[in-house]
Design a protein around this motif. Structure first.
Motif, PDB file in Angstrom:
ATOM      1  N   PHE A   1      14.181  -1.398  -5.068  1.00  0.00           N
ATOM      2  CA  PHE A   1      13.115  -1.494  -6.062  1.00  0.00           C
ATOM      3  C   PHE A   1      13.429  -0.599  -7.257  1.00  0.00           C
ATOM      4  N   HIS A   2      13.862   0.614  -6.975  1.00  0.00           N
ATOM      5  CA  HIS A   2      14.162   1.564  -8.042  1.00  0.00           C
ATOM      6  C   HIS A   2      15.392   1.147  -8.848  1.00  0.00           C
ATOM      7  N   GLN A   3      16.286   0.417  -8.208  1.00  0.00           N
ATOM      8  CA  GLN A   3      17.513  -0.004  -8.872  1.00  0.00           C
ATOM      9  C   GLN A   3      17.345  -1.331  -9.616  1.00  0.00           C
ATOM     10  N   SER A   4      16.198  -1.972  -9.464  1.00  0.00           N
ATOM     11  CA  SER A   4      15.973  -3.293 -10.045  1.00  0.00           C
ATOM     12  C   SER A   4      15.169  -3.198 -11.334  1.00  0.00           C
ATOM     13  N   LYS A   5      14.849  -4.378 -11.872  1.00  0.00           N
ATOM     14  CA  LYS A   5      13.963  -4.470 -13.034  1.00  0.00           C
ATOM     15  C   LYS A   5      12.593  -5.031 -12.624  1.00  0.00           C
ATOM     16  N   ALA A   6      12.340  -5.045 -11.315  1.00  0.00           N
ATOM     17  CA  ALA A   6      11.074  -5.580 -10.807  1.00  0.00           C
ATOM     18  C   ALA A   6       9.892  -4.826 -11.399  1.00  0.00           C
TER      19      ALA A   6
ATOM     20  N   LEU B   1       9.187   4.590 -14.146  1.00  0.00           N
ATOM     21  CA  LEU B   1       9.368   3.151 -14.281  1.00  0.00           C
ATOM     22  C   LEU B   1       9.263   2.662 -15.720  1.00  0.00           C
ATOM     23  N   GLY B   2       8.729   3.496 -16.608  1.00  0.00           N
ATOM     24  CA  GLY B   2       8.632   3.080 -18.003  1.00  0.00           C
ATOM     25  C   GLY B   2       7.778   1.851 -18.173  1.00  0.00           C
ATOM     26  N   ASP B   3       8.310   0.844 -18.874  1.00  0.00           N
ATOM     27  CA  ASP B   3       7.527  -0.363 -19.144  1.00  0.00           C
ATOM     28  C   ASP B   3       7.557  -1.367 -17.989  1.00  0.00           C
ATOM     29  N   ARG B   4       8.082  -0.928 -16.844  1.00  0.00           N
ATOM     30  CA  ARG B   4       8.084  -1.796 -15.664  1.00  0.00           C
ATOM     31  C   ARG B   4       6.763  -1.717 -14.897  1.00  0.00           C
ATOM     32  N   ILE B   5       5.881  -0.806 -15.278  1.00  0.00           N
ATOM     33  CA  ILE B   5       4.632  -0.660 -14.538  1.00  0.00           C
ATOM     34  C   ILE B   5       3.436  -0.773 -15.469  1.00  0.00           C
ATOM     35  N   MET B   6       2.396  -1.378 -14.937  1.00  0.00           N
ATOM     36  CA  MET B   6       1.128  -1.534 -15.649  1.00  0.00           C
ATOM     37  C   MET B   6       0.024  -0.958 -14.781  1.00  0.00           C
ATOM     38  N   PHE B   7      -0.911  -0.242 -15.400  1.00  0.00           N
ATOM     39  CA  PHE B   7      -2.055   0.304 -14.683  1.00  0.00           C
ATOM     40  C   PHE B   7      -3.323  -0.411 -15.127  1.00  0.00           C
ATOM     41  N   ILE B   8      -4.150  -0.735 -14.165  1.00  0.00           N
ATOM     42  CA  ILE B   8      -5.429  -1.366 -14.461  1.00  0.00           C
ATOM     43  C   ILE B   8      -6.419  -0.927 -13.390  1.00  0.00           C
TER      44      ILE B   8
ATOM     45  N   HIS C   1       0.839  -1.196   0.000  1.00  0.00           N
ATOM     46  CA  HIS C   1       0.000   0.000   0.000  1.00  0.00           C
ATOM     47  C   HIS C   1       0.879   1.254   0.000  1.00  0.00           C
ATOM     48  N   PHE C   2       2.175   1.088  -0.109  1.00  0.00           N
ATOM     49  CA  PHE C   2       3.079   2.239  -0.032  1.00  0.00           C
ATOM     50  C   PHE C   2       2.888   3.199  -1.210  1.00  0.00           C
ATOM     51  N   PRO C   3       2.973   4.494  -0.965  1.00  0.00           N
ATOM     52  CA  PRO C   3       3.119   5.446  -2.073  1.00  0.00           C
ATOM     53  C   PRO C   3       4.447   5.167  -2.775  1.00  0.00           C
ATOM     54  N   TYR C   4       4.577   5.648  -3.985  1.00  0.00           N
ATOM     55  CA  TYR C   4       5.747   5.353  -4.809  1.00  0.00           C
ATOM     56  C   TYR C   4       7.064   5.696  -4.121  1.00  0.00           C
ATOM     57  N   HIS C   5       7.141   6.877  -3.516  1.00  0.00           N
ATOM     58  CA  HIS C   5       8.399   7.332  -2.931  1.00  0.00           C
ATOM     59  C   HIS C   5       8.745   6.626  -1.627  1.00  0.00           C
ATOM     60  N   PHE C   6       7.888   5.730  -1.150  1.00  0.00           N
ATOM     61  CA  PHE C   6       8.191   4.947   0.044  1.00  0.00           C
ATOM     62  C   PHE C   6       8.834   3.600  -0.307  1.00  0.00           C
TER      63      PHE C   6
END
Length: 267
Positions: free
Chosen positions: A116-121, A182-189, A106-111
């Motif tokens: 996570f930011h350094q990975s390809k997750a 995040l580019g193509d690392r994130i999907m919204f639905i 449930h974390f906001p992005y900056h939390f």
């Protein structure tokens, strides 16, 4: 150094970087663990504001990542098969999670942790119409012993609009994830898309995760991720949680699973 964590005794919430979190499941140790968590490139995070489809994604992700194998959803409680990043259970079960790991937050992005930011997750952000979030949250506050009494609906609505609830303001949460790098690392639905046509949503999610699942497998997943199937699954319906924490006599966890409108989109 870990950021300071304090307990707000007046409301029994944990104050973490000015974000209110429910007690018991969130502790100084669990939040330090989340900050220092080593995210792997193959990890998949389902991200939601509370009451926006989290438990649904805890059911969906293991099934997609394991090609429709029902073993996990039939034998492992959802909080252990797809644990929350920020909660105490992650440290307990992390060594039992097999790659690719499914997690929720449930974390906001900056939390999110630096790893996570350094990975390809990858991340899948599920958004639900705030009108439905408010109603669902209101009833959840009535049955959850670790949340303060919601008061009247009007009082609760004011708190929601002001962001004086756990995990902060809904609009801030959505915007934090919508405006990311995040580019193509994130999907919204949206929750509404999933309700309207779950098989189509499952195909979108599986494609995003690089899984080429058969129509038969998609059908099986959709069947076991239906509202009624999850409501009847003790590994998913929170019936294993002691009544002191979640009292279904006050309000069932799985109430209706309906939605206000199908026209709501990300902005």
């Amino acid at each position: 150094m870990p950021r300071q964590v304090t307990i707000m005794l007046s409301v029994q919430y944990v104050n973490y970087r000015d974000l209110l979190l429910p007690p018991i499941a969130h502790t100084k140790e669990s939040l330090e663990f989340a900050e220092n968590f080593s995210v792997e490139d193959t990890d998949v995070f389902a991200v939601t504001y509370p009451k926006s489809g989290t438990v649904w994604m805890q059911e969906i992700l293991p099934l997609i990542l394991n090609d429709g194998d029902l073993t996990q959803i039939q034998t492992i409680p959802n909080w252990d098969r797809t644990p929350w990043l920020e909660e105490t259970r992650l440290a307990v079960v992390v060594d039992q999670l097999k790659s690719p790991r499914a997690l929720v937050t449930h974390f906001p992005y900056h939390f999110m942790p630096a790893s996570f930011h350094q990975s390809k997750a990858k991340a899948i952000y599920v958004m639900r119409n705030p009108k439905d979030v408010i109603v669902s949250s209101y009833y959840f506050h009535q049955m959850a012993g670790f949340l303060e009494d919601p008061g009247t609906f009007d009082e609760f609505l004011d708190k929601f609009l002001d962001g004086n609830l756990v995990f902060g303001k809904w609009t801030d949460h959505v915007k934090s994830w919508k405006h990311n790098n995040l580019g193509d690392r994130i999907m919204f639905i949206t929750y509404e898309e999933m309700k309207e046509d779950l098989p189509a949503a499952l195909r979108r999610i599986s494609s995003f995760l690089g899984k080429n699942l058969s129509d038969e497998t998609i059908h099986t997943i959709a069947e076991h991720c239906s509202f009624n199937a999850m409501k009847d699954n003790p590994m998913s319906n929170f019936s294993l949680v002691p009544k002191i924490y979640m009292d279904s006599d006050k309000s069932p966890f799985f109430r209706k699973g309906k939605y206000f409108t199908s026209s709501f989109t990300f902005v």
